[in-house]
Design a protein around this motif. Structure first.
Motif, mmCIF file in Angstrom:
data_model
loop_
_atom_site.group_PDB
_atom_site.id
_atom_site.type_symbol
_atom_site.label_atom_id
_atom_site.label_comp_id
_atom_site.label_asym_id
_atom_site.label_seq_id
_atom_site.Cartn_x
_atom_site.Cartn_y
_atom_site.Cartn_z
ATOM 1 N N ARG A 6 48.438 -31.765 24.903
ATOM 2 C CA ARG A 6 49.240 -30.640 24.434
ATOM 3 C C ARG A 6 48.335 -29.660 23.707
ATOM 4 N NH1 ARG A 6 53.573 -30.216 19.628
ATOM 5 N NH2 ARG A 6 52.134 -31.695 18.704
ATOM 6 N N ASP A 65 53.446 -24.500 12.055
ATOM 7 C CA ASP A 65 54.576 -23.567 12.165
ATOM 8 C C ASP A 65 54.510 -22.475 11.104
ATOM 9 O OD1 ASP A 65 55.565 -25.030 14.249
ATOM 10 O OD2 ASP A 65 56.908 -26.231 13.009
ATOM 11 N N ARG A 116 43.790 -29.786 14.375
ATOM 12 C CA ARG A 116 44.466 -28.574 13.892
ATOM 13 C C ARG A 116 43.431 -27.651 13.266
ATOM 14 N NH1 ARG A 116 47.704 -28.735 9.808
ATOM 15 N NH2 ARG A 116 47.051 -30.733 8.957
ATOM 16 N N THR A 123 45.794 -23.189 15.806
ATOM 17 C CA THR A 123 45.753 -23.895 17.083
ATOM 18 C C THR A 123 45.927 -25.383 16.848
ATOM 19 O OG1 THR A 123 44.196 -22.247 17.933
ATOM 20 C CG2 THR A 123 44.407 -24.294 19.178
ATOM 21 N N GLU A 163 48.926 -25.870 21.465
ATOM 22 C CA GLU A 163 49.865 -24.882 20.950
ATOM 23 C C GLU A 163 49.103 -23.822 20.168
ATOM 24 O OE1 GLU A 163 52.889 -26.664 18.610
ATOM 25 O OE2 GLU A 163 53.736 -27.841 20.272
ATOM 26 N N VAL A 200 49.915 -20.587 17.477
ATOM 27 C CA VAL A 200 50.865 -19.863 16.639
ATOM 28 C C VAL A 200 50.082 -18.823 15.841
ATOM 29 C CG1 VAL A 200 52.577 -20.015 14.782
ATOM 30 C CG2 VAL A 200 52.377 -21.863 16.452
#
Length: 316
Positions: free
Chosen positions: A123, A45, A91, A50, A125, A127
Motif C-alpha cells: 500500500r 491524516d 511514514r 507519504t 498513500e 496526503v
C-alpha cells in the motif's frame, strides 16, 4: 452481586465517592501533564506526507532499513513493523517540491538495496499538508460541535446540577482516553476521532439512564436522604449497565485482539472509553450532582395554580 440486586438492597456507592474524586482528579492531572509534555503522535491524516507498507520474504531488520533510508536522504522516516515481522510501514513528512509518487518509488528502491531481499509493495498513500490541516480542523470541530449539542440537550432535559455532572463526566472520559494515547504515543488518525465521538455518545447514554432513574426515585422516595436515593437508583440500573457494557466490551476486545493493526487504535479508544465511561456515570456524573447539593425539591415538577383557585377557596 446479583443476590443483592434481587433482595432490592441498595449498594452504598456514594460511600466511596471521595476516593473516586481523588482517583479521577489524579488521572485527569496525569493525562493533562502527559498531553502538555508529550503531545500527540498525529497520523498521516493530520500531518500529511507519504505512507508506504511493504512485505519482505524474511523477517525485516528495522535498524538496517533505517540506516539504508538515512543514507538515501530519508533520515526523518519512521520505520516500524506492521502486523508481523515481515511487514513494515514507513511514514514520512511531506517534502516540498517533490511529488509523492516519486518519493514512494525512491523509498521502495532504498528498502530493496538496504535489505537485499525481495520487497512487495502492499500500500502507498499520499496526503498533502493542506489536506491534513483541513482534516485536523474538521475533526476538532466535529468533537466541539457534538459536545455543545450535548450540553444544550442535557441542559434542557435535566436540572442544572445533573447537567453539570453529565458534561463534566464526558470531559473526564475524553481527557483520560487522550491521556493514554499521548502517554503510549499511539498514532491518532481519523478512526480515533470517530472512536472518541462514539465514546461520547455511549457514555452520555449510560449517564442519562442513571439520571432518569434518579429523577424518578427522588419523586417517589420521600423519606430518604439524597445519597440513599442515589444508591437506590444506581443499584436499580446496575444490572442493565453491566449487561450492556459487558456485551459491548466482548465485541471491542475481539476487535482489539483479532482485528489487526488497521483498527487497533480504534478498538483501544473504545475499550478505554467504555470502561472509563461506565465508571464515570456513577462516580463522576451522579456523585458530582450530589456534591453540588442536589435535593428532592430540585427535581419536583413545578405546580401551576389553576385559574380561579383563589376564588374557590374564598367561597363559603
Amino acid at each position: 452481586m446479583f443476590q443483592i440486586l434481587k433482595a432490592r438492597q441498595a449498594i452504598d456507592f456514594m460511600r466511596w465517592s471521595k476516593f473516586a474524586f481523588v482517583f479521577s482528579g489524579l488521572m485527569i492531572a496525569a493525562s493533562l501533564f502527559t498531553i502538555s509534555t508529550k503531545w500527540f503522535n498525529w497520523g498521516l491524516d493530520f500531518t500529511g506526507g507519504t505512507l508506504i507498507e511493504v512485505s519482505f520474504e524474511q523477517p525485516a531488520n528495522l535498524p538496517v532499513l533505517r540506516e539504508a533510508l538515512a543514507k538515501d536522504g530519508f533520515a526523518d522516516a519512521t520505520v516500524q513493523n506492521f502486523g508481523s515481522a515481515h511487514d513494515v510501514m514507513v511514514r514520512m513528512r511531506p517534502r516540498e517540491g517533490t511529488k509523492g509518487e516519486v518519493v514512494g518509488n525512491q523509498v521502495l528502491e532504498s528498502l530493496k538495496k538496504g535489505s537485499g531481499d525481495q520487497v512487495e509493495l502492499k500500500r502507498i498513500e499520499f496526503v498533502g499538508p493542506n489536506v491534513g490541516g483541513e482534516l485536523a480542523e474538521a475533526g476538532g470541530l466535529a468533537i466541539l460541535i457534538s459536545l455543545l449539542c450535548i450540553l444544550m440537550y442535557v441542559s434542557m432535559r435535566f436540572e442544572w446540577r445533573l447537567s453539570a455532572g453529565a458534561v463534566l463526566a464526558l470531559a473526564h472520559d475524553v481527557t483520560i482516553t487522550l491521556g493514554v494515547f499521548s502517554f503510549l504515543q499511539i498514532e491518532i488518525d481519523l478512526t480515533i476521532v470517530a472512536a472518541l465521538l462514539t465514546v461520547v455518545g455511549y457514555s452520555l447514554n449510560d449517564t442519562i439512564v442513571v439520571f432518569d432513574r434518579i429523577r424518578e426515585n427522588f419523586r417517589k422516595i420521600r423519606n430518604s436522604e439524597p445519597w440513599e436515593v442515589m444508591n437506590h437508583s444506581i443499584t436499580q440500573t446496575l444490572s442493565r449497565t453491566l449487561i450492556t457494557s459487558g456485551t459491548t466490551l466482548f465485541v471491542v476486545i475481539a476487535l482489539f485482539t483479532q482485528g489487526g493493526a488497521n483498527i487497533h487504535g480504534f478498538a483501544l479508544a473504545l475499550l478505554l472509553g467504555i470502561t472509563v465511561g461506565t465508571y464515570s456515570s456513577i462516580y463522576v456524573a451522579s456523585a458530582l450532582a450530589l456534591k453540588l447539593g442536589l435535593t428532592r425539591e430540585h427535581l419536583m415538577p413545578v405546580q401551576i395554580e389553576k385559574e380561579g383557585a383563589d376564588q374557590d377557596t374564598m367561597m363559603p
